[in-house]
Each structure stands twice: as C-alpha cells, then as structure tokens.
Motif scaffolding. Structure first.
Motif, PDB file in Angstrom:
ATOM      1  N   UNK A 273       8.471   4.592  -3.335  1.00 27.78           N
ATOM      2  CA  UNK A 273       7.637   5.246  -4.342  1.00 27.78           C
ATOM      3  C   UNK A 273       8.004   4.760  -5.740  1.00 27.78           C
ATOM      4  N   UNK A 274       9.286   4.511  -5.964  1.00 30.88           N
ATOM      5  CA  UNK A 274       9.766   4.004  -7.258  1.00 30.88           C
ATOM      6  C   UNK A 274       9.084   2.676  -7.603  1.00 30.88           C
ATOM      7  N   UNK A 275       8.985   1.779  -6.638  1.00 32.97           N
ATOM      8  CA  UNK A 275       8.383   0.470  -6.880  1.00 32.97           C
ATOM      9  C   UNK A 275       6.885   0.590  -7.154  1.00 32.97           C
ATOM     10  N   UNK A 276       6.208   1.440  -6.408  1.00 28.95           N
ATOM     11  CA  UNK A 276       4.775   1.615  -6.601  1.00 28.95           C
ATOM     12  C   UNK A 276       4.475   2.250  -7.956  1.00 28.95           C
TER      13      UNK A 276
ATOM     14  N   UNK B  88       2.518  10.649 -12.137  1.00 31.59           N
ATOM     15  CA  UNK B  88       3.276  11.485 -11.214  1.00 31.59           C
ATOM     16  C   UNK B  88       3.300  10.855  -9.824  1.00 31.59           C
ATOM     17  N   UNK B  89       4.428  10.987  -9.173  1.00 26.31           N
ATOM     18  CA  UNK B  89       4.580  10.532  -7.801  1.00 26.31           C
ATOM     19  C   UNK B  89       5.095  11.668  -6.942  1.00 26.31           C
ATOM     20  N   UNK B  90       4.626  11.734  -5.717  1.00 25.97           N
ATOM     21  CA  UNK B  90       5.076  12.761  -4.767  1.00 25.97           C
ATOM     22  C   UNK B  90       5.624  12.070  -3.533  1.00 25.97           C
ATOM     23  N   UNK B  91       6.828  12.427  -3.157  1.00 29.82           N
ATOM     24  CA  UNK B  91       7.426  11.982  -1.904  1.00 29.82           C
ATOM     25  C   UNK B  91       7.492  13.204  -0.988  1.00 29.82           C
ATOM     26  N   UNK B  92       6.913  13.093   0.206  1.00 31.89           N
ATOM     27  CA  UNK B  92       6.821  14.273   1.072  1.00 31.89           C
ATOM     28  C   UNK B  92       6.945  13.926   2.546  1.00 31.89           C
ATOM     29  N   UNK B  93       7.448  14.888   3.294  1.00 34.88           N
ATOM     30  CA  UNK B  93       7.423  14.805   4.753  1.00 34.88           C
ATOM     31  C   UNK B  93       6.503  15.885   5.324  1.00 34.88           C
ATOM     32  N   UNK B  94       5.637  16.413   4.471  1.00 37.79           N
ATOM     33  CA  UNK B  94       4.694  17.439   4.897  1.00 37.79           C
ATOM     34  C   UNK B  94       5.247  18.848   4.800  1.00 37.79           C
TER      35      UNK B  94
ATOM     36  N   UNK C 231       1.156   9.385  -3.669  1.00 37.14           N
ATOM     37  CA  UNK C 231       1.807  10.181  -2.623  1.00 37.14           C
ATOM     38  C   UNK C 231       2.324   9.264  -1.528  1.00 37.14           C
ATOM     39  N   UNK C 232       3.624   9.299  -1.310  1.00 37.63           N
ATOM     40  CA  UNK C 232       4.264   8.546  -0.230  1.00 37.63           C
ATOM     41  C   UNK C 232       4.664   9.537   0.861  1.00 37.63           C
TER      42      UNK C 232
ATOM     43  N   UNK D 168       0.815  -1.204   0.000  1.00 36.11           N
ATOM     44  CA  UNK D 168       0.000   0.000   0.000  1.00 36.11           C
ATOM     45  C   UNK D 168       0.857   1.266   0.000  1.00 36.11           C
ATOM     46  N   UNK D 169       0.353   2.269  -0.718  1.00 30.09           N
ATOM     47  CA  UNK D 169       0.951   3.599  -0.698  1.00 30.09           C
ATOM     48  C   UNK D 169       0.001   4.522   0.051  1.00 30.09           C
TER      49      UNK D 169
END
Length: 363
Positions: free
Chosen positions: A95-98, A106-112, A79-80, A64-65
């Motif tokens: 995120x790369x695997x998902x 588009x993928x977003x990697x975030x810590x807020x 969004x991860x 799950x993402x």
C-alpha cells in the motif's frame, strides 16, 4: 437504518461467517465490499469503486491495488485487501508503494475485520508507516463508529479528516505507549514511580519487586477510579431502588433467561457491598461501549444478584452468585444459556470482559 446499526449488522456478519471464508477473494466479497457499500459507495459503479486499480510504479507497469474509491474522477481512497486470517503488520509495504504514485490522500489496509487508515502526516505524498486510525469490526467503541462515519460518502471531506488525523495518530500512539508501560513497565518507568518512595539503590531484584508493585498500583487505581465515577453517577439511592425493583419484578432464571413470576420477600434480600462493587465493575467494563451507562441496572434476588440492560429481565448481561463461600459470575451466550465462572477476587470479573460486552451487544 442508521450508520451505527449498519456497522453492528456487518460486525455480526463477520462473526457468523468468517470461519467459512477460505480465500482472499471470498473475504472481499463477504466482508470488504459490504463495508464499502456501508460507507455509501456504489460497489457496482466502476466509475466510483474501481476494482484492480492500476498504479504504475516507475518501470513496473500495470501494478494493481484491490480497490480505489473515486470522487469527481480522481482516486480519494486506496484499499489493499488480505484474507481475514492474515496479520496486517507485514503487509503495509505494498500500500505504501501504491500511495506514493497516486493522488489519493488516504489508504486503507484491511483483512475485512481490521481496517487501518493511513495518510501522509509526516511527509507529504509519502504514506506514514503507522495508521492514524484503526477500526476493528469485532471490537470497537461507539466513538470509533463516529470517526469511521467521516469516511462515508455523504460526509467525506479531505480537510476535515486531515484536521483530526494528526491528533488521532499521536493520541493513539501515546495511549498505546501508556498501555505498554502499565502492562509491562520498563526499568525507567518503574524507577520514576519508585524513587519518591524508595531511597535505596535499584538492583535487578529491587526492580523486579517494584515492577510488580507498579503494575498492581495502576490496576488498583484504574479499578477505583472507574468505580468512584460510577458510584457518583448512580447516587446514594441504589440500594433503595434495588429493593423496589426486586419486589415489583421477577428475576432472570438460569440456565436460560426466561421471564418467570416469583415473589421475593423484601426482608429476605440483602444487597451486599461486594455485590454492588461487582455491579460497578461490570458498569466500568461497559462504560466505553454504551452511550448511557444508566441503562445497565442491578436487580437483587435471594439466589443471585442480576445485572440487566434497560431494566429488562429478558436482557441479562450477567449474574453474580455471592451467597456462598465460593463466588461466581454467570455469563450468557447467544442463546441466553448461562455459564458460571469461579472468581478468586472481584478483580477477576475483568477477565470476562469479552463475555459481558458480547451479552450487551446481543441486545
């Protein structure tokens, strides 16, 4: 509320609350969900924003993402999420695997706080290792807000974003390479600029000498370039305007910037070249942050040289105290309480860039 005002509000929220956010789940609730909502997506509609979206990875089922934003029943953005204190550099693998097994472009990697945007520019259906766009809620430019706006539900168009993503990606990488070389010049970079002016052979000692010279030369060039641009924009009547303003209006008082009526005799106020140079440096610092740099004005008094926003003495950005042997810059906190900092040279003003920008953003 305009989009950029919503982003400013969210930025203020992050600064105010982050120390109280202790878990990843709290980061999602306090920071990331409000950002998704700001981008126009309904976080309470499970057909539009799907939490814990399932991405089957080969024989690994049920992976799950954190969130998947859907349009017309298909995922468009994955969004991860991580806790706000986590460094994102070591987390793009998941995120790369998902991304590989999803239809999302588009993928977003975030810590807020930091949002990194990825797509598949290098190889189709395979997420790039580097993001094409990064947005930092604690430190952003107006132009970046406009780019972020493209991901808003009302404006989202895959082709439009992809058309500019490549340019953004390589422009940012080249810019970062330039910054790296200017801050820490490599041997080849040093030799490139030193060869035309130094005919001798380069050994370790010579390289180190020229490394320092190259860094200094670039810093001086950047400073001179910005100051000349600002001087041209201001025009030759800056000192005349300054005297008229000083005579007509009252200065900002320290330690709190309150409106006080005082009479400043015109013939006792002398605006020096150093004060104007300091003013140009402050404008140079704020230039990327503000749409109209002429909103930043100067007002000289007998006791200090004030720099204000919108020519309003209730909006002090900083003050320059150059009337004694020691020179100081006074910056202001959220309560408009002033703190003086000793300056060894005018270039030291750049050390207080964050305080100057924070003061501007208060208003």
């Amino acid at each position: 509320m305009d989009f950029k005002d919503q982003i400013k509000q969210l930025s203020d929220r992050v600064v105010k609350l982050k120390e109280n956010i202790l878990t990843e789940e709290a980061t999602k609730t306090a920071f990331i969900m409000p950002m998704i909502q700001t981008l126009g997506y309904d976080v309470f509609d499970p057909t539009e924003v799907v939490p814990e979206f399932t991405c089957d990875l080969g024989i690994k089922k049920g992976e799950k993402i954190d969130y998947a934003i859907h349009k017309d029943g298909q995922p468009i953005i994955l969004i991860e999420c991580k806790h706000w204190k986590e460094d994102l550099n070591s987390h793009n693998g998941q995120l790369f695997r998902y991304f590989h097994v999803s239809n999302a472009r588009f993928g977003i990697l975030t810590n807020g706080i930091v949002y990194r945007f990825y797509t598949d520019l290098v190889e189709k259906n395979k997420m790039d290792e580097k993001p094409f766009f990064e947005f930092n809620l604690e430190k952003y430019r107006e132009s970046q807000v406009e780019k972020l706006r493209e991901f808003h539900k009302s404006y989202f168009d895959v082709d439009t974003i992809l058309n500019t993503a490549s340019e953004l990606k390589y422009t940012n990488e080249i810019r970062n390479a330039i910054v790296q070389e200017v801050n820490n010049p490599s041997d080849e970079f040093v030799k490139y600029f030193a060869r035309p002016v130094y005919p001798g052979r380069f050994n370790d000692v010579t390289l180190e000498q020229f490394r320092a010279i190259v860094k200094q030369a670039f810093a001086q060039y950047a400073n001179d370039y910005m100051n000349e641009r600002l001087k041209s924009a201001i025009g030759s009547d800056a000192v005349v305007e300054n005297r008229a303003e000083a005579k007509a209006e009252s200065p900002v008082q320290s330690p709190r910037a309150e409106e006080v009526q005082t009479d400043e005799p015109e013939n006792k106020i002398t605006t020096t070249d150093e004060e104007l140079q300091g003013f140009y440096i402050v404008r140079a610092i704020l230039y990327p942050e503000i749409d109209d740099i002429t909103r930043v004005v100067q007002r000289d008094t007998q006791s200090y040289f004030g720099i204000l926003l919108d020519d309003n003495n209730r909006k002090p950005i900083c003050r320059l105290h150059f009337n004694s042997s020691n020179k100081y810059i006074e910056t202001f906190d959220a309560d408009k309480k002033g703190t003086k900092h000793l300056l060894e040279s005018l270039n030291d003003i750049y050390k207080y860039r964050d305080e100057i920008i924070s003061a501007y953003k208060m208003y």
